[in-house]
Design an enzyme around this catalytic site. Structure first.
Site, PDB file in Angstrom:
ATOM      1  CG  ASP A 211      -0.385   0.203   2.337  1.00  0.00           C
ATOM      2  OD1 ASP A 211       0.661   0.562   2.466  1.00  0.00           O
ATOM      3  OD2 ASP A 211      -1.232   0.313   3.498  1.00  0.00           O
ATOM      4  CB  ILE A 212       0.179   4.513  -1.294  1.00  0.00           C
ATOM      5  CG1 ILE A 212       0.159   4.074  -2.610  1.00  0.00           C
ATOM      6  CG2 ILE A 212       0.880   5.848  -1.411  1.00  0.00           C
ATOM      7  CD1 ILE A 212      -0.843   4.573  -3.728  1.00  0.00           C
TER       8      ILE A 212
ATOM      9  CD  GLU B  90      -4.477   3.280   1.974  1.00  0.00           C
ATOM     10  OE1 GLU B  90      -4.116   3.454   3.128  1.00  0.00           O
ATOM     11  OE2 GLU B  90      -5.669   3.340   1.372  1.00  0.00           O
TER      12      GLU B  90
END
Length: 327
Positions: free
Chosen positions: A198-199, A241
């Protein structure tokens, strides 16, 4: 029959053929040469007028119609051949066969007219019987193929909409799950790796820059990830995300190299967004990577292991990858 009625009827026939091919081209998203067709129809109207009012000649009047129809059908074939029709290729090929048969029919009609005494369309001569029967059959087949082509395209597009995430144009969670489970059940690779990433600090990006910039970041990260994958790899947006990457036949050593390559590629790519200053924003990703060999774990178990790796990567400062090997 009054000459005006003959002129109007021939123009209606010509226009209907043009509109049929026009419709096929527009459906295939082909660039239509509007002025070319308009010029051609104008010439055709003049030719019909000439062979009715100036030199009333049934043979050449029909030859001009045959030339128009053959050229129009040829353009339809060109539209089909040069278009990307992978989603409805079967019905498009059937339609192309019908169009080719139409060209042959028109040419045969012209040959039959050479030695025929036919002077009126209503005469029961072989050329007239042949052309009207053939046009009826070909018209029915052409309309049927076009309707089937529309139906096939609609089904394909609805199927894609159901599978794809609209923002990133990646597989959505449901489609990703189905595809991976199908591979594991039908043709499992000897070894595989799974990456859950994920970001980093994505909420802060949304809070500081707005959700529109957050969407741009998601799209750019998705583009980078997808560009680094091999043809048999799968990637999907897992939620928010988070992204899930499925790497068949990828060992732990290969997964280590590829995960860090993805991480560095994202970290080194600035996302441009339109604002008063035309600014750039950088982001990073954290990854949990799991490799299994032999494959004796379910997808849920692999994702749980990758999730633990992702949690560890975040706990150790983010912008890093953590690896888990299970047997």
């Amino acid at each position: 029959m009054p000459l005006f009625i003959k002129l109007v009827s021939n123009l209606i026939i010509s226009s209907s053929i043009i509109l049929q091919i026009w419709g096929i081209g527009k459906f295939l998203n082909t660039k239509i040469p509007k002025y070319y067709w308009l010029f051609f129809v104008t010439i055709m109207a003049f030719v019909q007028f000439y062979f009715l009012y100036i030199w009333n000649n049934y043979f050449w009047r029909n030859i001009s119609l045959i030339m128009l129809a053959s050229l129009a059908y040829s353009m339809g074939l060109k539209y089909i051949i040069t278009s990307n029709i992978s989603n409805f290729a079967i019905t498009a090929r059937c339609l192309s066969v019908v169009l080719f048969a139409g060209i042959c029919t028109f040419l045969i009609r012209g040959i039959l007219l050479i030695d025929s005494p036919t002077q009126f369309a209503a005469e029961g001569t072989p050329p007239n019987v042949f052309i009207f029967l053939s046009l009826f059959i070909l018209g029915f087949m052409q309309n049927s193929c076009f309707v089937l082509m529309v139906s096939q395209r609609m089904y394909s597009e609805l199927h894609n909409i159901a599978q794809m995430d609209f923002l990133t144009n990646l597989l959505n969670r449901g489609a990703m799950t189905l595809k991976v489970e199908e591979i594991l059940a039908i043709n499992p690779p000897k070894v595989l790796s799974l990456i859950l990433l994920d970001i980093d600090y994505f909420k802060k990006i949304n809070d500081n820059y707005g959700h529109d910039v957050g969407d741009l970041v998601l799209q750019e990260v998705a583009r980078i990830l997808k560009s680094q994958l091999h043809p048999k790899d799968l990637i999907g947006r897992w939620g928010g995300e988070e992204f899930l990457i499925f790497l068949p036949n990828c060992t732990a050593a290969m997964a280590d190299k590829r995960a860090n390559s993805l991480r560095l590629e994202v970290a080194n790519t600035a996302v441009y967004y339109q604002s008063y200053g035309h600014e750039y924003i950088n982001c990073s990703i954290s990854l949990g990577v799991v490799t299994t060999n032999p494959i004796n774990k379910s997808l849920d178990e692999l994702i749980k292991a990758a999730d633990l790796g992702l949690y560890e990567a975040k706990a150790k400062g983010r912008n890093r990858a953590e690896f888990v090997v299970i047997g």
